[in-house]
Design an enzyme around this catalytic site. Structure first.
Site, PDB file in Angstrom:
ATOM      1  N   ILE A 200       0.862  -1.177   0.000  1.00  0.00           N
ATOM      2  CA  ILE A 200       0.000   0.000   0.000  1.00  0.00           C
ATOM      3  C   ILE A 200       0.898   1.227   0.000  1.00  0.00           C
ATOM      4  O   ILE A 200       1.717   1.409   0.905  1.00  0.00           O
ATOM      5  CB  ILE A 200      -0.939   0.012   1.223  1.00  0.00           C
ATOM      6  CG1 ILE A 200      -1.723  -1.310   1.317  1.00  0.00           C
ATOM      7  CG2 ILE A 200      -1.885   1.204   1.136  1.00  0.00           C
ATOM      8  CD1 ILE A 200      -2.562  -1.654   0.099  1.00  0.00           C
ATOM      9  N   LYS A 201       0.741   2.066  -1.005  1.00  0.00           N
ATOM     10  CA  LYS A 201       1.598   3.256  -1.124  1.00  0.00           C
ATOM     11  C   LYS A 201       1.004   4.415  -0.334  1.00  0.00           C
ATOM     12  O   LYS A 201      -0.170   4.752  -0.475  1.00  0.00           O
ATOM     13  CB  LYS A 201       1.751   3.676  -2.595  1.00  0.00           C
ATOM     14  CG  LYS A 201       2.729   2.845  -3.373  1.00  0.00           C
ATOM     15  CD  LYS A 201       2.866   3.330  -4.798  1.00  0.00           C
ATOM     16  CE  LYS A 201       4.045   4.244  -4.988  1.00  0.00           C
ATOM     17  NZ  LYS A 201       4.293   4.533  -6.431  1.00  0.00           N
ATOM     18  N   ILE A 202       1.848   5.020   0.489  1.00  0.00           N
ATOM     19  CA  ILE A 202       1.474   6.178   1.300  1.00  0.00           C
ATOM     20  C   ILE A 202       2.512   7.269   1.060  1.00  0.00           C
ATOM     21  O   ILE A 202       3.716   6.995   1.136  1.00  0.00           O
ATOM     22  CB  ILE A 202       1.431   5.811   2.795  1.00  0.00           C
ATOM     23  CG1 ILE A 202       0.333   4.757   3.054  1.00  0.00           C
ATOM     24  CG2 ILE A 202       1.208   7.043   3.659  1.00  0.00           C
ATOM     25  CD1 ILE A 202       0.296   4.259   4.488  1.00  0.00           C
TER      26      ILE A 202
END
Length: 431
Positions: A200-202
């Protein structure tokens, strides 16, 4: 029209090390059974050439394809990833055969993929007919691509015991300044994608650094994106370590992360500043800032992932948050087209490359450990730029703002076009 496929140097001898599984190789070879060089096209849209080199035959007669990407991983411990994703996702198979070990995506990549291809039309029509709004439909389209790509890379994930084979999907860029909103979005995405090898890219905004800690503490693997300065990178590492310590898990081996440190955009901005200064000293530093800062970031990585605090986490199975070099395509044609790949090769790192950088490195990249070479020179360049008035933190803040704005723009543009397309479908259905 796609560009001409460049000529290849003679294939290198095969190095010892892990190769993709037999089933994965067979699937990839079925895609391109005998071509040493081949192109992949998507929905009538030409893609950059993917180059393969035949070097050896297995016992069953199948040809094992080798490129510099295999050497990069097997000889130097750096994982080459592909910075692109679109339908049909099976187009990734030749890339995997050529040594690609993971995929990154972002809102701009999906905006280009969905808006320029009819491959999404069938699913989109079904979603609109089922009453979905444009944004809900967007996420369903994206999630399907991510799930399908995760399946393709799952053999690599399994063979490396969760060290590689990841596919990254980013939370909504509208949440870049919303700490809790980002946490909830990350939890939701992780749950609905439901694949062990999804990242999951943050974004590494000030507001999202606390989000990283909480998401990691929840046992969710994260790709931290849009890192442009060493100071912010240190905050990202601390968030990862804090999250691991707060997780309460007895086994941390499945909670992993990469820190995406952007490279070429740094030179694009600082070069303009140097040209404005205009002195010979300033002009001589053009094209050197990004790699210098990246090498210093790697020194910080080595420092932070050592010592008593880290060793205590290692006892619980913790894995280092690998540095990932992002924005590796060259923006200035006067520079070498492998400028942001060749000098940043080292163990336990990732280089994610779009077509331009990938093609260039396969064709004429140099596989050698370079990340910790000339570190004192890099420190000298970093200091020289500071003396000229370059404020590294301000550069990072500006680039972060531009990056977030760019992703928001792509996201908003795509949603607008999907809304228009959805309204047209609804109108046609009512006629």
């Amino acid at each position: 029209m796609a560009g001409t496929v460049p000529k290849l140097a003679a294939p290198r001898p095969a190095a010892a090390g892990p190769l993709p599984s037999q089933s994965l190789r067979s699937a990839a070879l079925a895609f391109a059974p005998s071509a040493r060089r081949f192109r992949v096209s998507l929905a009538g849209r030409a893609r950059s050439p993917v180059i393969a080199m035949a070097s050896a035959k297995e016992g069953n007669g199948a040809v094992t394809k080798r490129t510099t990407l295999h050497d990069l991983y097997e000889q130097q411990g750096q994982s080459p990833w592909y910075d692109n994703l679109c339908r049909p996702v099976t187009d990734l198979l030749p890339y995997i055969a050529n040594g690609v070990r993971g995929v990154t995506s972002n809102p701009t990549i999906f905006q280009k993929a969905i808006s320029s291809s009819n491959a999404y039309d069938g699913q989109f029509k079904e979603l609109i007919s089922a009453g979905k709004d444009a944004e809900s439909a967007y996420w369903e389209l994206v999630i399907k691509d991510i799930q399908d790509a995760c399946k393709l890379f799952e053999p690599i994930y399994d063979e490396t015991d969760g060290a590689d084979g990841y596919v990254s999907v980013e939370v909504s860029p509208r949440l870049a300044n919303d700490t809790q909103g980002t946490v909830e979005a990350a939890k939701w995405l992780h749950k609905v994608v439901n694949r062990p090898n999804v990242y999951i890219k943050i974004p590494a905004t000030a507001e999202c650094v606390p989000s990283i800690k909480e998401v990691i503490a929840n046992g969710i693997s994260v790709n931290v994106t849009l890192i442009f300065s060493v100071a912010r990178y240190e905050a990202v590492i601390d968030a990862y370590l804090d999250g691991l310590e707060a997780s309460g898990l007895s086994d941390l081996s499945r909670v992993t992360s990469v820190a995406s440190f952007f490279v070429s955009r740094v030179d694009s901005l600082i070069d303009k500043m140097l040209e404005k200064i205009g002195t010979p000293e300033a002009l001589a530093l053009r094209g050197k800032a990004a790699v210098a800062q990246a090498k210093i970031a790697n020194q910080l990585y080595l420092k932070k992932f050592s010592g008593p605090r880290w060793e205590a986490l290692v006892k619980k199975g913790a894995k280092k948050q690998r540095l990932l070099w992002a924005s590796t395509s060259v923006k200035n044609p006067a520079y070498s087209d492998t400028l942001y790949v060749d000098p940043l090769i080292g163990p336990d790192t990732v280089s994610t490359m779009p077509d331009q950088a990938l093609d260039a490195f396969i064709d004429h990249g140099t596989v050698a450990r370079t990340i910790d070479a000339n570190v004192s020179e890099a420190e000298g360049i970093y200091s020289a730029l500071e003396k000229l008035g370059i404020d590294w933190e301000e550069v990072g803040k500006q680039l972060e703002h531009e990056g977030v704005s760019s992703f928001k723009g792509s996201f908003d543009s795509l949603l607008t076009s999907l809304e228009e397309k959805g309204n047209a479908l609804k109108t046609a259905a009512n006629l």
